[in-house]
Design an enzyme around this catalytic site. Structure first.
Site, mmCIF file in Angstrom:
data_model
loop_
_atom_site.group_PDB
_atom_site.id
_atom_site.type_symbol
_atom_site.label_atom_id
_atom_site.label_comp_id
_atom_site.label_asym_id
_atom_site.label_seq_id
_atom_site.Cartn_x
_atom_site.Cartn_y
_atom_site.Cartn_z
ATOM 1 N N ASN A 247 37.578 37.209 24.550
ATOM 2 C CA ASN A 247 36.454 37.030 23.642
ATOM 3 C C ASN A 247 35.221 36.514 24.378
ATOM 4 O O ASN A 247 34.092 36.918 24.067
ATOM 5 C CB ASN A 247 36.830 36.078 22.506
ATOM 6 N N GLU B 247 37.004 22.530 20.466
ATOM 7 C CA GLU B 247 38.289 22.372 19.795
ATOM 8 C C GLU B 247 38.868 20.992 20.104
ATOM 9 O O GLU B 247 38.852 20.534 21.250
ATOM 10 C CB GLU B 247 39.243 23.465 20.277
ATOM 11 N N GLU C 117 34.565 25.753 9.854
ATOM 12 C CA GLU C 117 35.185 25.834 11.178
ATOM 13 C C GLU C 117 34.939 24.588 12.020
ATOM 14 O O GLU C 117 35.735 24.262 12.897
ATOM 15 C CB GLU C 117 34.657 27.055 11.934
#
Length: 297
Positions: A197, A159, A150
């Site tokens: 989340n 990100e 990831e």
């Protein structure tokens, strides 16, 4: 269904630059060479340390563990001397030692500290402590292999595609996005994203991540806790949590399904699945155990 960051995965496929380590003078018995890394390439005469010994490569090699392959010549004890069973728990009680962690992530971002990881373990005490010694090591390797995939080997904290940042605010949630429309982008070892989340992880951990999602990129322990939260409590597009997949014998493939199965499993992206499997195999080797069955999804 849990929405996940997906654009990062493809972007990371190209980051696996190979480090080539050529001939070097072997360190003395009192000094260990650079720790062996499964991702590095060693040419004849290249040196590395592993399990309390220095080793010299006889010829070209990659991902062949010193002591388990004829390519490596044992140069004797280094550092404090002697050999430690790779399966022995570290002083922290975690089945992965600091040295093994560094072997897994030789190019990691300094943000992702081993101490931050071990400090986060108390949030989920069942992680890598459930079942036999083999299962404990397999679960630790499975978590870290998915994390490695990831984040490009624990290189990326946030990100990389900033164009996605404004898209992770689900305004239909009653609590909205108090930190800002573009504040809930992927962060940390599992690249936590979306306001809901952050809310759920924060509530579970007792940390207000909805109002301060930036903690995930500022505090290593918080970052690791969010990864462990997903691993231990979320099934994502799968049918079980990754933790349950490993301790109940479903296998590594089911952890992939729970993390990004809607895009990768059932033939969706076999290259990404294989990338995760390859990392898992390398990590269980470092931990001195076997990968088990059902590796793919």
């Amino acid at each position: 269904m849990i929405k996940r960051v997906t654009s990062l995965v493809a972007a990371l496929a190209a980051v696996g630059a190979v480090v080539v380590i050529g001939p070097a003078t072997t360190a003395s018995a009192a000094e260990c060479a650079t720790p062996w890394s499964p991702s590095s390439v060693y040419t004849g005469g290249g040196s590395a340390s592993y399990n309390g010994h220095n080793w010299n490569a006889k010829w070209w090699t990659q991902n062949e563990t010193p002591g388990a392959s004829d390519v490596w010549a044992d140069q004797g004890a280094c550092g404090s001397g002697g050999s430690t069973d790779p399966g022995d728990p570290a002083p922290s009680g975690f089945v992965v030692s600091d040295a093994q962690f560094n072997q897994m992530f030789p190019n990691r971002n300094s943000f992702y500290t081993y101490s931050g990881l071990t400090a986060a373990l108390s949030a989920y005490p069942g992680f890598a402590t459930t079942g036999s010694d083999t299962v404990k090591r397999q679960e630790a390797a499975a978590f870290l292999a998915n994390v490695s995939h990831e984040t490009g080997g624990l290189v990326y904290v946030v990100e990389q595609n900033t164009a996605n940042y404004p898209h992770y605010c689900d305004s239909s949630q009653s609590y909205g996005c108090p930190a800002g429309q573009a504040a809930y982008y992927g962060r940390g070892p599992i690249q936590l994203s979306w306001n809901f989340n952050y809310k759920a992880a924060g509530d579970a951990l007792g940390i207000d991540l909805l109002h301060n999602p930036y903690l995930v990129e500022q505090d290593a322990s918080v970052a690791w806790k969010t990864g462990l939260w997903y691993w231990n409590t979320q099934s994502g597009p799968g049918t079980m949590t990754p933790h349950n997949a490993m301790v109940n014998g479903a296998g590594f493939g089911e952890t992939i399904r729970s993390i990004n199965g809607s895009l990768e499993c059932n033939g969706g992206n076999p290259a990404q699945v294989q990338s995760r499997i390859d990392r898992y195999k390398a990590f269980v080797q470092i931990l001195g155990t076997t990968p088990g069955n059902n590796l793919s999804c």
